[in-house]
Write a protein that holds these residues in place. Structure first.
Motif, PDB file in Angstrom:
ATOM      1  N   PRO A   1      -4.827   6.005   1.984  1.00 45.79           N
ATOM      2  CA  PRO A   1      -4.259   4.705   1.620  1.00 45.79           C
ATOM      3  C   PRO A   1      -4.757   4.232   0.251  1.00 45.79           C
ATOM      4  O   PRO A   1      -5.923   4.424  -0.111  1.00 45.79           O
ATOM      5  CB  PRO A   1      -4.746   3.784   2.745  1.00 45.79           C
ATOM      6  CG  PRO A   1      -5.945   4.450   3.311  1.00 45.79           C
ATOM      7  CD  PRO A   1      -5.726   5.914   3.153  1.00 45.79           C
ATOM      8  N   ARG A   2      -3.854   3.612  -0.472  1.00 47.31           N
ATOM      9  CA  ARG A   2      -4.196   3.077  -1.792  1.00 47.31           C
ATOM     10  C   ARG A   2      -3.391   1.808  -2.024  1.00 47.31           C
ATOM     11  O   ARG A   2      -2.169   1.785  -1.834  1.00 47.31           O
ATOM     12  CB  ARG A   2      -3.896   4.104  -2.888  1.00 47.31           C
ATOM     13  CG  ARG A   2      -4.297   3.648  -4.289  1.00 47.31           C
ATOM     14  CD  ARG A   2      -4.149   4.789  -5.283  1.00 47.31           C
ATOM     15  NE  ARG A   2      -2.762   5.186  -5.445  1.00 47.31           N
ATOM     16  CZ  ARG A   2      -1.918   4.614  -6.323  1.00 47.31           C
ATOM     17  NH1 ARG A   2      -2.321   3.607  -7.089  1.00 47.31           N
ATOM     18  NH2 ARG A   2      -0.684   5.056  -6.418  1.00 47.31           N
ATOM     19  N   PHE A   3      -4.093   0.742  -2.397  1.00 48.56           N
ATOM     20  CA  PHE A   3      -3.424  -0.523  -2.686  1.00 48.56           C
ATOM     21  C   PHE A   3      -2.776  -0.439  -4.065  1.00 48.56           C
ATOM     22  O   PHE A   3      -3.419  -0.039  -5.051  1.00 48.56           O
ATOM     23  CB  PHE A   3      -4.432  -1.673  -2.641  1.00 48.56           C
ATOM     24  CG  PHE A   3      -3.819  -3.027  -2.845  1.00 48.56           C
ATOM     25  CD1 PHE A   3      -3.056  -3.621  -1.859  1.00 48.56           C
ATOM     26  CD2 PHE A   3      -4.009  -3.706  -4.050  1.00 48.56           C
ATOM     27  CE1 PHE A   3      -2.491  -4.872  -2.052  1.00 48.56           C
ATOM     28  CE2 PHE A   3      -3.449  -4.959  -4.252  1.00 48.56           C
ATOM     29  CZ  PHE A   3      -2.685  -5.542  -3.249  1.00 48.56           C
TER      30      PHE A   3
ATOM     31  N   HIS B   1       3.164   0.469   3.492  1.00 49.27           N
ATOM     32  CA  HIS B   1       2.551  -0.640   4.238  1.00 49.27           C
ATOM     33  C   HIS B   1       2.713  -1.944   3.460  1.00 49.27           C
ATOM     34  O   HIS B   1       2.643  -1.958   2.223  1.00 49.27           O
ATOM     35  CB  HIS B   1       1.064  -0.354   4.463  1.00 49.27           C
ATOM     36  CG  HIS B   1       0.395  -1.315   5.403  1.00 49.27           C
ATOM     37  ND1 HIS B   1       0.862  -1.591   6.667  1.00 49.27           N
ATOM     38  CD2 HIS B   1      -0.728  -2.083   5.241  1.00 49.27           C
ATOM     39  CE1 HIS B   1       0.063  -2.461   7.257  1.00 49.27           C
ATOM     40  NE2 HIS B   1      -0.905  -2.781   6.410  1.00 49.27           N
TER      41      HIS B   1
ATOM     42  N   LEU C   1      -9.925  -3.804  -0.494  1.00 49.94           N
ATOM     43  CA  LEU C   1      -9.354  -2.604  -1.091  1.00 49.94           C
ATOM     44  C   LEU C   1      -9.962  -1.371  -0.437  1.00 49.94           C
ATOM     45  O   LEU C   1     -11.176  -1.331  -0.165  1.00 49.94           O
ATOM     46  CB  LEU C   1      -9.633  -2.578  -2.600  1.00 49.94           C
ATOM     47  CG  LEU C   1      -8.976  -3.694  -3.422  1.00 49.94           C
ATOM     48  CD1 LEU C   1      -9.322  -3.521  -4.901  1.00 49.94           C
ATOM     49  CD2 LEU C   1      -7.480  -3.704  -3.231  1.00 49.94           C
TER      50      LEU C   1
ATOM     51  N   THR D   1      -0.619   5.215   3.627  1.00 49.90           N
ATOM     52  CA  THR D   1      -1.183   4.873   4.937  1.00 49.90           C
ATOM     53  C   THR D   1      -0.740   5.867   6.009  1.00 49.90           C
ATOM     54  O   THR D   1      -1.389   6.004   7.040  1.00 49.90           O
ATOM     55  CB  THR D   1      -0.755   3.454   5.353  1.00 49.90           C
ATOM     56  OG1 THR D   1       0.677   3.352   5.285  1.00 49.90           O
ATOM     57  CG2 THR D   1      -1.377   2.418   4.417  1.00 49.90           C
TER      58      THR D   1
ATOM     59  N   TRP E   1       0.840  -1.197   0.000  1.00 49.53           N
ATOM     60  CA  TRP E   1       0.000   0.000   0.000  1.00 49.53           C
ATOM     61  C   TRP E   1       0.878   1.251   0.000  1.00 49.53           C
ATOM     62  O   TRP E   1       2.047   1.209   0.392  1.00 49.53           O
ATOM     63  CB  TRP E   1      -0.878   0.064   1.251  1.00 49.53           C
ATOM     64  CG  TRP E   1      -2.047  -0.855   1.283  1.00 49.53           C
ATOM     65  CD1 TRP E   1      -3.347  -0.548   1.006  1.00 49.53           C
ATOM     66  CD2 TRP E   1      -2.042  -2.235   1.650  1.00 49.53           C
ATOM     67  NE1 TRP E   1      -4.155  -1.647   1.165  1.00 49.53           N
ATOM     68  CE2 TRP E   1      -3.371  -2.706   1.565  1.00 49.53           C
ATOM     69  CE3 TRP E   1      -1.041  -3.135   2.033  1.00 49.53           C
ATOM     70  CZ2 TRP E   1      -3.730  -4.012   1.846  1.00 49.53           C
ATOM     71  CZ3 TRP E   1      -1.388  -4.443   2.311  1.00 49.53           C
ATOM     72  CH2 TRP E   1      -2.723  -4.871   2.214  1.00 49.53           C
ATOM     73  N   THR E   2       0.273   2.341  -0.399  1.00 47.93           N
ATOM     74  CA  THR E   2       0.890   3.655  -0.266  1.00 47.93           C
ATOM     75  C   THR E   2      -0.106   4.597   0.402  1.00 47.93           C
ATOM     76  O   THR E   2      -1.325   4.359   0.358  1.00 47.93           O
ATOM     77  CB  THR E   2       1.301   4.227  -1.641  1.00 47.93           C
ATOM     78  OG1 THR E   2       1.995   5.465  -1.443  1.00 47.93           O
ATOM     79  CG2 THR E   2       0.096   4.465  -2.526  1.00 47.93           C
TER      80      THR E   2
END
Length: 308
Positions: free
Chosen positions: A295-297, A242, A282, A231, A228-229
Motif C-alpha cells: 500500500p502507498r498513499f 482504496h 502513512l 492495498t 491509496w494504491t
C-alpha cells in the motif's frame, strides 16, 4: 333253428334234472339281471361323479376365494409394517443430523482466535469528539455526521456493496453512499473512477512524502477524499485501490482520523474490520518484491461542490 334247439335242451334238462335247470335259469336271470344294473350303476355313477365335481368346484371356489382375501390382507399387513419401518428409519436420520449441528458449534467455538483475527469492534465517534467540528462548513458537517452515523451500525466490510442494507460495504461503496446521500451528484462507484473524477475537477493534491507532517498536507481539509494504491492486487488503470474520508483531528489524542470501510486498518493501534473510524497514518516505505502489492498513499482531493 338255434332257438328251437335251445328250447329242446332246456326241456331235456328240466325233465331229467329240474334242480339244475332252475339254477341255470336263475343264473341266466342273474346274468341278464347283472348287466342291467351295471348300466344303471354307470348312470348312477355318472350323476354321482357329477355332484363330486360340483362339490369339488364349490370348494375350489372357496379355495380361490380364500387365497384372494389372504393375499389382499398380506400386502395390507406388509404395507403397514413397511410404513412402520419407514417411520422408524425417519427418526433415525432426524436423530443423526442432531449430533452434526452439535459438533459444528464445538469446532466453531474452539477456534477462539478467529474473533482476534477479526480485530476489535468497529469504532464510532460523535461529532463532538472531533476538534473544531462546530466550525466546519455546514455541508461538511452534514456529510461527516452521516458518515459517523454509519459507524454505529456494526457494518462489516463487504466487497462489492455500496448499500448498508446489505450488512456491510467496501471502501469506495462507503464513499459513494455518503456523498450521494449528502446531495453530491455524479459520484463514481469505484475508487479508481473517484480518483479520476477528482483529478478532472482539479481538486486533487498529490503526496509523495512518507512523513505525516509533510508540507504536502497543508491543504488537507475535513471531508476530503483520501486515496491509496497497492492495498490489493488488481488490474486497473489508474491503479487506485482504496479510498476514505478525512475527519480531522480527534480532541482526545490530537491524531488525524478518517472514516470508511476497511478490511484490517487500525484505530488506536487495534485492527478493525468493517465501517469504522480509523487512524490516518502513512504506510511505511517497503521494498517492492515480485508478486506482492504494497500500500502507498498517493494523495487527497476536495469533494467537488462540497467546499463551495
Amino acid at each position: 333253428m338255434t332257438l328251437s334247439r335251445v328250447l329242446v335242451l332246456l326241456i331235456a334238462f328240466s325233465v331229467s334234472s329240474p334242480a339244475p335247470a332252475q339254477t341255470i335259469g336263475e343264473r341266466i336271470k342273474d346274468i341278464f339281471s347283472t348287466p342291467t344294473p351295471t348300466p344303471h350303476k354307470k348312470k348312477r355313477a355318472a350323476p354321482k361323479e357329477s355332484p363330486t365335481p360340483s362339490a369339488s368346484a364349490s370348494p375350489r371356489k372357496k379355495k380361490k376365494a380364500s387365497p384372494t382375501p389372504a393375499e389382499e390382507e398380506s400386502p395390507s399387513h406388509s404395507t403397514s409394517p413397511k410404513r412402520r419401518k419407514k417411520s422408524s428409519p425417519s427418526p433415525s436420520p432426524t436423530e443423526t443430523p442432531s449430533p452434526f449441528p452439535a459438533e459444528t458449534p464445538t469446532p466453531s467455538a474452539s477456534p477462539s482466535p478467529e474473533p482476534n483475527k477479526r480485530g476489535a469492534p468497529n469504532a464510532s465517534l460523535s461529532p463532538d469528539a472531533i476538534a473544531g467540528f462546530e466550525h466546519y462548513p455546514e455541508k461538511v458537517q452534514k456529510l461527516l455526521t452521516s458518515a459517523l452515523e454509519l459507524t454505529s451500525r456494526n457494518l462489516d466490510y463487504k466487497y462489492g456493496s455500496a448499500d448498508p442494507a446489505n450488512g456491510g460495504m467496501d471502501c469506495s461503496g462507503f464513499v459513494y453512499f455518503v456523498l450521494t446521500q449528502s446531495g453530491i451528484g455524479e459520484v463514481p462507484r469505484d475508487s479508481s473512477a473517484q480518483y479520476v473524477w477528482a483529478r478532472k475537477a482539479g481538486t486533487f493534491e498529490p503526496v509523495v512524502s512518507r512523513k505525516d507532517d509533510s508540507f504536502e498536507f497543508d491543504n488537507l481539509k475535513p471531508g476530503d477524499l483520501l486515496f491509496w494504491t497497492g492495498t490489493y492486487s488488481i488490474e486497473r488503470d489508474p491503479p487506485i485501490t482504496h479510498a476514505m474520508i478525512y475527519l480531522g483531528r480527534e480532541k482526545k489524542s490530537g491524531a488525524r482520523i478518517m472514516v470508511g470501510a476497511s478490511d484490517g486498518r487500525t484505530y488506536q493501534s487495534q485492527q478493525r474490520f468493517g465501517v469504522s473510524v480509523f487512524d490516518f497514518k502513512l504506510p511505511r516505505a517497503e521494498k517492492e518484491e515480485d508478486g506482492k502489492a504494497h500500500p502507498r498513499f498517493v494523495g487527497y482531493a476536495h469533494v467537488p461542490g462540497l467546499q463551495e
